[in-house]
Write an enzyme that holds these catalytic residues in place. Structure first.
Site, PDB file in Angstrom:
ATOM      1  N   ASP A  32       7.575  -7.011   7.221  1.00 31.22           N
ATOM      2  CA  ASP A  32       6.713  -7.510   6.165  1.00 31.22           C
ATOM      3  C   ASP A  32       7.044  -9.068   6.102  1.00 31.22           C
ATOM      4  O   ASP A  32       7.976  -9.665   6.777  1.00 31.22           O
ATOM      5  CB  ASP A  32       7.692  -7.019   4.991  1.00 31.22           C
ATOM      6  CG  ASP A  32       6.750  -7.001   3.766  1.00 31.22           C
ATOM      7  OD1 ASP A  32       6.198  -8.063   3.305  1.00 31.22           O
ATOM      8  OD2 ASP A  32       6.526  -5.941   3.115  1.00 31.22           O
ATOM      9  N   THR A  36       4.053 -10.304  -0.710  1.00 29.92           N
ATOM     10  CA  THR A  36       4.108  -9.683  -1.870  1.00 29.92           C
ATOM     11  C   THR A  36       5.414  -8.570  -2.007  1.00 29.92           C
ATOM     12  O   THR A  36       5.465  -8.102  -3.236  1.00 29.92           O
ATOM     13  CB  THR A  36       2.569  -8.987  -2.231  1.00 29.92           C
ATOM     14  OG1 THR A  36       2.224  -8.071  -1.154  1.00 29.92           O
ATOM     15  CG2 THR A  36       1.684 -10.018  -2.431  1.00 29.92           C
ATOM     16  N   SER A  76      -0.550  -5.541   3.060  1.00 27.47           N
ATOM     17  CA  SER A  76      -1.687  -6.273   2.473  1.00 27.47           C
ATOM     18  C   SER A  76      -1.368  -6.226   0.734  1.00 27.47           C
ATOM     19  O   SER A  76      -0.845  -5.575   0.152  1.00 27.47           O
ATOM     20  CB  SER A  76      -2.911  -5.110   2.393  1.00 27.47           C
ATOM     21  OG  SER A  76      -4.005  -5.806   1.721  1.00 27.47           O
ATOM     22  N   ASN A 100      -4.429  -6.787  15.660  1.00 25.99           N
ATOM     23  CA  ASN A 100      -3.078  -6.843  16.206  1.00 25.99           C
ATOM     24  C   ASN A 100      -2.505  -5.639  16.339  1.00 25.99           C
ATOM     25  O   ASN A 100      -1.916  -5.250  17.590  1.00 25.99           O
ATOM     26  CB  ASN A 100      -2.165  -7.811  15.572  1.00 25.99           C
ATOM     27  CG  ASN A 100      -2.733  -9.322  15.570  1.00 25.99           C
ATOM     28  OD1 ASN A 100      -3.413  -9.693  16.486  1.00 25.99           O
ATOM     29  ND2 ASN A 100      -2.495 -10.104  14.734  1.00 25.99           N
ATOM     30  N   TYR A 146     -10.724  -8.193  -0.711  1.00 22.51           N
ATOM     31  CA  TYR A 146     -10.015  -6.608  -0.466  1.00 22.51           C
ATOM     32  C   TYR A 146     -11.059  -5.483   0.035  1.00 22.51           C
ATOM     33  O   TYR A 146     -10.746  -5.064   1.269  1.00 22.51           O
ATOM     34  CB  TYR A 146      -9.385  -6.218  -1.595  1.00 22.51           C
ATOM     35  CG  TYR A 146      -8.289  -5.248  -1.383  1.00 22.51           C
ATOM     36  CD1 TYR A 146      -7.337  -5.125  -0.656  1.00 22.51           C
ATOM     37  CD2 TYR A 146      -8.610  -3.974  -2.317  1.00 22.51           C
ATOM     38  CE1 TYR A 146      -6.602  -4.256  -0.722  1.00 22.51           C
ATOM     39  CE2 TYR A 146      -7.883  -3.165  -2.166  1.00 22.51           C
ATOM     40  CZ  TYR A 146      -6.607  -3.042  -1.412  1.00 22.51           C
ATOM     41  OH  TYR A 146      -5.887  -2.137  -1.405  1.00 22.51           O
ATOM     42  N   LYS A 150     -10.955  -3.931   3.943  1.00 21.14           N
ATOM     43  CA  LYS A 150     -10.752  -2.679   4.139  1.00 21.14           C
ATOM     44  C   LYS A 150     -11.972  -1.880   4.778  1.00 21.14           C
ATOM     45  O   LYS A 150     -11.685  -1.024   5.802  1.00 21.14           O
ATOM     46  CB  LYS A 150     -10.201  -1.729   2.898  1.00 21.14           C
ATOM     47  CG  LYS A 150      -8.665  -2.473   2.322  1.00 21.14           C
ATOM     48  CD  LYS A 150      -7.613  -2.322   3.148  1.00 21.14           C
ATOM     49  CE  LYS A 150      -6.336  -2.467   2.597  1.00 21.14           C
ATOM     50  NZ  LYS A 150      -5.247  -2.116   3.372  1.00 21.14           N
TER      51      LYS A 150
END
Ligand code: UDP
Length: 328
Positions: A32, A36, A76, A100, A146, A150
């Site tokens: 992480d 967020t 995300s 990645n 977003y 996605k």
């Protein structure tokens, strides 16, 4: 011991997934960048010798030592407020980050599941939403960063599956709730519970007739686990089809919190989907999965979590400070 990489590990869903994979006997690398996510979500795992935390932004090249059995890509921003504040980073983690991690899956011969979303259906004109529905997304609206990240994520995941033979899974996650949601991320459930706990009016956006269908986190984790272990490579909806209007949801929260807060009405955000309910026929037939926790049970557990937060947390009005991150 088999090793699993979970990105977004310090987030709401990521932290619950880390627990589940530790319980299943895996060694878990939780990754992480804490933009967020919050370390308090996983501090209870830090003493577990099978858990390793890696502070890294997956939009940059990702490498981990040793073999990997599974990769779960759950990093995300996921609330409208977050992705309005860090739109470019939201696009990058869904696109560059996914690229990645697919590369890592290929190099390590690992199976990867990516966290997609009901947002790929946009403001849907088909109801409930089956996986075959292609969606109604405004690419240049506020949610576009977003939704399109996605959608790109799904496309590149299928391309790695078809072109490189990487073992991939795609879960389309509908609104989910439970302990460790961020109180201040702007999502409707923490917003309403926070307002009730502070003695404020509940802010319903629009006239409250828009619908959502809320899934308790334990049910979601079970669905994700089963999908990952299955042979199914097409996108699959996981969510709870129990649909409710946001106006009725506000009333439920007022009852739950045993307060007599008023409801006030504010402007509906641009492109806010009018209705959302997962068609979970595939999950039922292929995984034998359906949600078990009804909303009143799940809300009670979630309310207990929010009640246990400090008053400093409760009254913190600002959202995450992204200043340093945005400069990168
Ligand atoms: N919403 C609301 N009041 C709030 C926060 C959200 O009425 O204080 C509404 C929002 O407009 C949307 C629904 O609740 O229609 C769910 O919003 P959320 O941000 O939780 O998730 P999403 O829109 O991504 O499903």
């Amino acid at each position: 011991m088999e090793q699993v990489l979970i990105t977004g590990a310090a987030g709401f869903l990521g932290s619950h997934l880390c627990e589940r994979f530790l319980d299943e006997g895996y060694r878990v690398i939780g990754m992480d960048n804490l933009i967020t996510g919050n370390l308090t979500n996983i501090e209870h795992l830090m003493l577990n010798e099978n858990f390793v935390f890696s502070n890294h932004d997956v939009s940059d090249f990702v490498n981990v030592p040793g073999e990997l059995k599974y990769i779960l890509h759950f990093a995300s921003p996921a609330s409208p407020i977050d992705y309005l504040k860090i739109p470019i980073q939201t696009l990058k983690v869904g696109s560059l980050g996914t690229h990645n991690l697919l590369g890592l899956a290929k190099a390590k011969n690992a199976r990867i599941i990516v966290a997609s979303t009901s947002e790929v259906y946009g403001d849907p004109t088909v109801h409930p939403q089956p996986e075959e529905y292609w969606g109604n997304v405004n690419p240049v609206g506020p949610r576009g960063v977003y939704d399109e990240a996605k959608r790109f994520q799904e496309a590149i995941t299928m391309a790695y599956h078809n072109f490189h033979g990487v073992e991939t899974r795609i879960v389309r996650i509908f609104n989910t709730y439970g302990p460790r949601m961020r109180l201040n991320d702007g999502r409707v459930l923490p917003a309403f519970i926070g307002q009730a706990l502070r003695g404020e009016s509940l802010t319903v956006f629009g006239d409250g007739s828009q619908t959502r269908s809320f899934c308790y986190v334990d049910d979601l984790v079970e669905g994700i686990y089963r999908l990952l272990l299955s042979d199914y490579t097409q996108p699959m909806n996981i969510g709870n089809p129990d649909e409710i209007t946001i106006g009725d949801f506000a009333e439920e929260i007022i009852k739950l919190t045993n307060t007599d807060q008023k409801v006030i009405y504010e402007d509906l955000p641009v492109n806010d989907p009018k209705q959302r309910q997962p068609d979970i026929t595939k999950a039922k037939n292929i995984l034998g999965w359906e949600p078990k926790v009804n909303r009143s049970e799940g809300l009670k557990i979630t309310y207990d979590f929010f009640k246990s937060l400090s008053s400093e947390e409760l009254y913190k009005t600002e959202h995450n400070d992204f200043t340093d991150y945005i400069k990168k």
